[in-house]
Design a protein around this motif. Structure first.
Motif, PDB file in Angstrom:
ATOM      1  N   THR A  43       5.510  16.025   1.419  1.00  0.00           N
ATOM      2  CA  THR A  43       4.052  15.968   1.562  1.00  0.00           C
ATOM      3  C   THR A  43       3.510  14.647   1.038  1.00  0.00           C
ATOM      4  N   GLY A  44       4.099  14.152  -0.042  1.00  0.00           N
ATOM      5  CA  GLY A  44       3.648  12.871  -0.587  1.00  0.00           C
ATOM      6  C   GLY A  44       3.845  11.726   0.382  1.00  0.00           C
ATOM      7  N   GLN A  45       5.015  11.688   1.030  1.00  0.00           N
ATOM      8  CA  GLN A  45       5.264  10.643   2.019  1.00  0.00           C
ATOM      9  C   GLN A  45       4.360  10.819   3.241  1.00  0.00           C
ATOM     10  N   GLY A  46       4.113  12.079   3.596  1.00  0.00           N
ATOM     11  CA  GLY A  46       3.244  12.336   4.740  1.00  0.00           C
ATOM     12  C   GLY A  46       1.833  11.836   4.508  1.00  0.00           C
ATOM     13  N   VAL A  47       1.249  12.197   3.368  1.00  0.00           N
ATOM     14  CA  VAL A  47      -0.104  11.740   3.059  1.00  0.00           C
ATOM     15  C   VAL A  47      -0.133  10.217   2.951  1.00  0.00           C
ATOM     16  N   THR A  48       0.927   9.649   2.369  1.00  0.00           N
ATOM     17  CA  THR A  48       1.004   8.184   2.248  1.00  0.00           C
ATOM     18  C   THR A  48       0.936   7.518   3.615  1.00  0.00           C
ATOM     19  N   ASN A  49       1.730   7.984   4.562  1.00  0.00           N
ATOM     20  CA  ASN A  49       1.729   7.377   5.892  1.00  0.00           C
ATOM     21  C   ASN A  49       0.410   7.587   6.624  1.00  0.00           C
ATOM     22  N   ILE A  50      -0.198   8.749   6.425  1.00  0.00           N
ATOM     23  CA  ILE A  50      -1.487   9.000   7.074  1.00  0.00           C
ATOM     24  C   ILE A  50      -2.533   8.004   6.567  1.00  0.00           C
ATOM     25  N   VAL A  51      -2.621   7.859   5.241  1.00  0.00           N
ATOM     26  CA  VAL A  51      -3.591   6.921   4.663  1.00  0.00           C
ATOM     27  C   VAL A  51      -3.237   5.484   5.026  1.00  0.00           C
ATOM     28  N   LEU A  91       1.359   9.465  13.007  1.00  0.00           N
ATOM     29  CA  LEU A  91       2.108  10.605  13.540  1.00  0.00           C
ATOM     30  C   LEU A  91       3.295  10.950  12.652  1.00  0.00           C
ATOM     31  N   VAL A  92       4.004   9.927  12.196  1.00  0.00           N
ATOM     32  CA  VAL A  92       5.122  10.163  11.277  1.00  0.00           C
ATOM     33  C   VAL A  92       4.609  10.868  10.025  1.00  0.00           C
ATOM     34  N   GLY A  93       3.460  10.409   9.520  1.00  0.00           N
ATOM     35  CA  GLY A  93       2.881  11.045   8.346  1.00  0.00           C
ATOM     36  C   GLY A  93       2.522  12.497   8.576  1.00  0.00           C
ATOM     37  N   LEU A  94       1.964  12.805   9.727  1.00  0.00           N
ATOM     38  CA  LEU A  94       1.595  14.190  10.037  1.00  0.00           C
ATOM     39  C   LEU A  94       2.829  15.086  10.112  1.00  0.00           C
ATOM     40  N   PHE A  95       3.900  14.584  10.724  1.00  0.00           N
ATOM     41  CA  PHE A  95       5.135  15.376  10.792  1.00  0.00           C
ATOM     42  C   PHE A  95       5.717  15.570   9.390  1.00  0.00           C
ATOM     43  N   GLN A  96       5.736  14.510   8.578  1.00  0.00           N
ATOM     44  CA  GLN A  96       6.265  14.633   7.218  1.00  0.00           C
ATOM     45  C   GLN A  96       5.445  15.624   6.398  1.00  0.00           C
ATOM     46  N   LEU A  97       4.125  15.544   6.529  1.00  0.00           N
ATOM     47  CA  LEU A  97       3.256  16.475   5.821  1.00  0.00           C
ATOM     48  C   LEU A  97       3.533  17.908   6.272  1.00  0.00           C
ATOM     49  N   GLY A  98       3.699  18.101   7.578  1.00  0.00           N
ATOM     50  CA  GLY A  98       4.007  19.429   8.100  1.00  0.00           C
ATOM     51  C   GLY A  98       5.318  19.966   7.553  1.00  0.00           C
ATOM     52  N   PHE A  99       6.354  19.121   7.493  1.00  0.00           N
ATOM     53  CA  PHE A  99       7.643  19.548   6.938  1.00  0.00           C
ATOM     54  C   PHE A  99       7.486  19.981   5.488  1.00  0.00           C
ATOM     55  N   GLY A 100       6.662  19.235   4.747  1.00  0.00           N
ATOM     56  CA  GLY A 100       6.459  19.598   3.352  1.00  0.00           C
ATOM     57  C   GLY A 100       5.718  20.907   3.194  1.00  0.00           C
ATOM     58  N   LEU A 101       4.697  21.115   4.021  1.00  0.00           N
ATOM     59  CA  LEU A 101       3.882  22.330   3.903  1.00  0.00           C
ATOM     60  C   LEU A 101       4.668  23.581   4.265  1.00  0.00           C
ATOM     61  N   PHE A 126       0.805  -1.218   0.000  1.00  0.00           N
ATOM     62  CA  PHE A 126       0.000   0.000   0.000  1.00  0.00           C
ATOM     63  C   PHE A 126       0.841   1.273   0.000  1.00  0.00           C
ATOM     64  N   SER A 127       1.862   1.364   0.857  1.00  0.00           N
ATOM     65  CA  SER A 127       2.655   2.597   0.922  1.00  0.00           C
ATOM     66  C   SER A 127       3.363   2.855  -0.401  1.00  0.00           C
ATOM     67  N   THR A 128       3.923   1.798  -0.993  1.00  0.00           N
ATOM     68  CA  THR A 128       4.613   1.967  -2.276  1.00  0.00           C
ATOM     69  C   THR A 128       3.650   2.416  -3.366  1.00  0.00           C
ATOM     70  N   ALA A 129       2.466   1.807  -3.408  1.00  0.00           N
ATOM     71  CA  ALA A 129       1.498   2.140  -4.458  1.00  0.00           C
ATOM     72  C   ALA A 129       0.911   3.532  -4.270  1.00  0.00           C
ATOM     73  N   ILE A 130       0.560   3.883  -3.051  1.00  0.00           N
ATOM     74  CA  ILE A 130      -0.039   5.201  -2.795  1.00  0.00           C
ATOM     75  C   ILE A 130       0.960   6.313  -3.091  1.00  0.00           C
ATOM     76  N   LEU A 188       1.873  10.409  -5.411  1.00  0.00           N
ATOM     77  CA  LEU A 188       1.945  11.640  -4.625  1.00  0.00           C
ATOM     78  C   LEU A 188       3.308  12.309  -4.558  1.00  0.00           C
ATOM     79  N   THR A 189       4.384  11.563  -4.652  1.00  0.00           N
ATOM     80  CA  THR A 189       5.707  12.150  -4.453  1.00  0.00           C
ATOM     81  C   THR A 189       6.151  12.956  -5.668  1.00  0.00           C
ATOM     82  N   GLY A 190       7.080  13.864  -5.445  1.00  0.00           N
ATOM     83  CA  GLY A 190       7.607  14.669  -6.536  1.00  0.00           C
ATOM     84  C   GLY A 190       8.494  13.865  -7.462  1.00  0.00           C
ATOM     85  N   SER A 191       9.263  12.934  -6.907  1.00  0.00           N
ATOM     86  CA  SER A 191      10.163  12.103  -7.696  1.00  0.00           C
ATOM     87  C   SER A 191       9.390  10.977  -8.366  1.00  0.00           C
TER      88      SER A 191
END
Length: 552
Positions: free
Chosen positions: A277-285, A97-107, A49-53, A57-60
């Motif tokens: 942000t892509g990794q953050g949303v991925t971990n949240i989902v 939580l990891v996803g929320l922090f990653q998303l925050g760093f991206g934003l 799931f994480s790889t597919a999602i 979403l990621t820039g790369s």
């Protein structure tokens, strides 16, 4: 699908790359879950799931998001004190939580901040984490149960003391797996299954010859089928905030390394903040799909590119194929011998440790980096890994400050010919009646001002001397620089000498005037920088040669 999505002509290449990374990723996902102390099923869910999602979403376009080895060791140290029954719920909260922090760093566009993590410190951290993987799998490799809460190096000593308790069957399976992986990698046609094929061989061998060897099924149940939705229990978040932040930092630093190492198909570097942000949303989902925390993996992304991936569809295909395997053949994973997985993990860890050229380069060319690397490595062995990254961050900042402070100085520009200058160390004293041209070298901020001021030539006994100080490129000077210039100007004036500032950015004029520097130097001794490099310096030299120092 975002721009750059799959096209018909790239589909065969992406199918081949996706299948390759899936075949390699299945045993890796189970092994890293084993390192993390969680059910291997959660590692498989993450690989699916994480790889597919993240593919959407990621820039790369190539970045493969998964449960990596370094994250796995960190998760283990976080979950070690948690009662076994509470591990799944704690894991899923950690993921969100990891996803929320990653998303925050991206934003907040914090991608540029990762450059302050020293490569030397990161090398010490990754090497230490890799050693923890190797030491942590010695128990599964040998069939001897190591103390769970001991420092890994001490646990190894415990294994040596109890060498008589090593199970020969388990050790044989583990060592055979390592040999089979090394041999299979050398056969080009078998390279994509270099990790999976040895597991199949040793599983058959364990079933026929070594029935007493521990299997994955002895520690975890892996049912066929996809996961049901779970709601992470946010009530558990309080004690996980600091570790989750550390995991987010680890994952993002690794992802930046991937993005900068592997460019996009057009040669550009992907937007790291979009990766965040892509990794953050991925971990949240993914936290709702029973997945472990994930981040970009350099080795997995490099394999994705080497396998021929042309678009982000390769990662989508890889995740989908892992999902199919879970759906139709999940229980077969229970037949894999634990010593075989341990052998693969030890091999992966050993390859991460064996980087003699990089380590030697750091030791040879960076004294502060050398000690930072060693200190971070030691911290990984005596502290929980998630706290070692904080040690690494602090050491990186210390290395940056120390290095920039040492480099900050003024240099002597000695004219040679045709408007060219030779750099020399600034003289300790000025010569009477002579013009001395100086330029500020290194970073200019409050911590370096003392070193810069200390390297300015002394005006004592040098009546009639003129100092030309070039400030080109110095925009964010701060009041500290202004005060230093004022002090030096007054020291020169006391000896009937003169200070001329040249290549001055127009934005500094207000600060020079407001802090008294303009009054101490004189507006006629300030030359504004022009778009032509060196033009203001030539004007300053002409002024110094035609005007004697003025008494006031």
């Amino acid at each position: 699908m975002p721009a750059g999505g799959p096209q018909v002509k790239s589909l065969p290449a992406d199918l081949a790359a996706g299948a390759t990374t899936a075949l390699v990723g299945i045993p890796q996902a189970m092994g890293f879950a084993l390192v993390a102390g969680i059910n291997p099923l959660y590692g498989l869910y993450t690989a699916a799931f994480s790889t597919a999602i993240a593919a959407f979403l990621t820039g790369s376009s190539y970045l493969k998001v998964m449960l990596s080895n370094v994250l796995a060791v960190s998760i283990y140290s976080i979950l070690a004190p948690v009662p076994e029954a509470d591990v799944p719920a704690t894991l899923f909260v950690l993921t969100i939580l990891v996803g929320l922090f990653q998303l925050g760093f991206g934003l907040i566009r914090a991608g540029s901040l990762t450059r302050f993590i020293s490569n030397a410190v990161l090398t010490g951290f990754v090497t230490g984490a890799a050693l923890l993987i190797v030491l942590g799998q010695l128990g599964n490799l040998t069939g001897y149960e190591l103390p769970r809460d001991a420092i890994q190096v001490l646990a190894m000593l415990d294994l040596i003391r109890h060498a008589g308790d090593i199970q020969p069957d388990a050790l044989a399976i583990g060592l055979l797996t390592i040999v089979l992986v090394l041999v299979t990698r050398r056969i080009p046609r078998l390279a994509p299954v270099a990790l999976l094929l040895p597991l199949i061989v040793t599983a058959l061998l364990a079933w026929i010859v070594f029935p007493d060897v521990a299997l994955v099924g002895s520690i975890a149940t892996i049912p066929a089928g996809l996961p049901g939705l779970v709601i992470p229990d946010i009530a558990l978040a309080t004690g996980l905030l600091v570790p989750a932040l550390a995991l987010a930092i680890i994952g993002l630093v690794m992802a930046v390394g991937v993005t900068e190492t592997i460019p996009e198909p057009d040669g550009t570097i992907a937007d790291v903040n979009r990766d965040f942000t892509g990794q953050g949303v991925t971990n949240i989902v993914a936290s709702f799909l029973q997945c472990a925390p994930s981040a970009g993996s350099l080795s997995a992304t490099a394999l994705n590119v080497a396998a021929g991936a042309e678009t982000r569809a390769a990662n989508l295909i890889s995740g989908a194929l892992v999902g199919v395997v879970i759906l139709v053949a999940g229980p077969l994973a229970e037949l894999i011998p634990l010593p075989a997985l341990a052998g693969i993990l030890i091999l992966i860890g050993a390859e991460l440790i064996y980087r003699p050229h990089e380590i030697a380069c750091i030791c040879r060319y960076s004294r502060t980096g050398r000690w930072g690397m060693v200190a971070t490595f030691i911290s990984t062995q005596v502290l929980p890994l998630q706290y070692s990254i904080y040690v690494g961050v602090l050491l990186s900042l210390a290395i940056y400050l120390i290095a920039s402070t040492r480099e900050a100085s003024v240099v002597h520009l000695v004219p040679i010919k045709d408007g060219m200058y030779r750099e020399e160390s600034a003289p300790g004293r000025l010569l009477p009646g002579q013009v001395t041209i100086l330029s500020v070298s290194g970073s200019v901020y409050f911590a370096t001002l003392h070193a810069i001021e200390r390297s300015l030539p002394s005006p004592e006994g040098a009546e009639g001397a003129v100092v030309i100080l070039a400030l080109r490129g110095r925009v964010e000077a701060g009041t500290g620089l202004f005060r230093m210039l004022e002090r030096y100007a007054r020291r020169l004036h006391a000896q009937n000498d003169r200070l001329i500032l040249t290549e001055v950015d127009p934005r500094l004029l207000e600060g020079l005037e407001g802090t008294g520097v303009m009054e101490a130097i004189g507006c006629e001794n300030i030359f504004i920088a022009t778009p032509v490099i060196g033009e203001a310096l030539r004007e300053a030299i002409r002024a110094a040669e035609t005007r004697a120092p003025e008494g006031r």
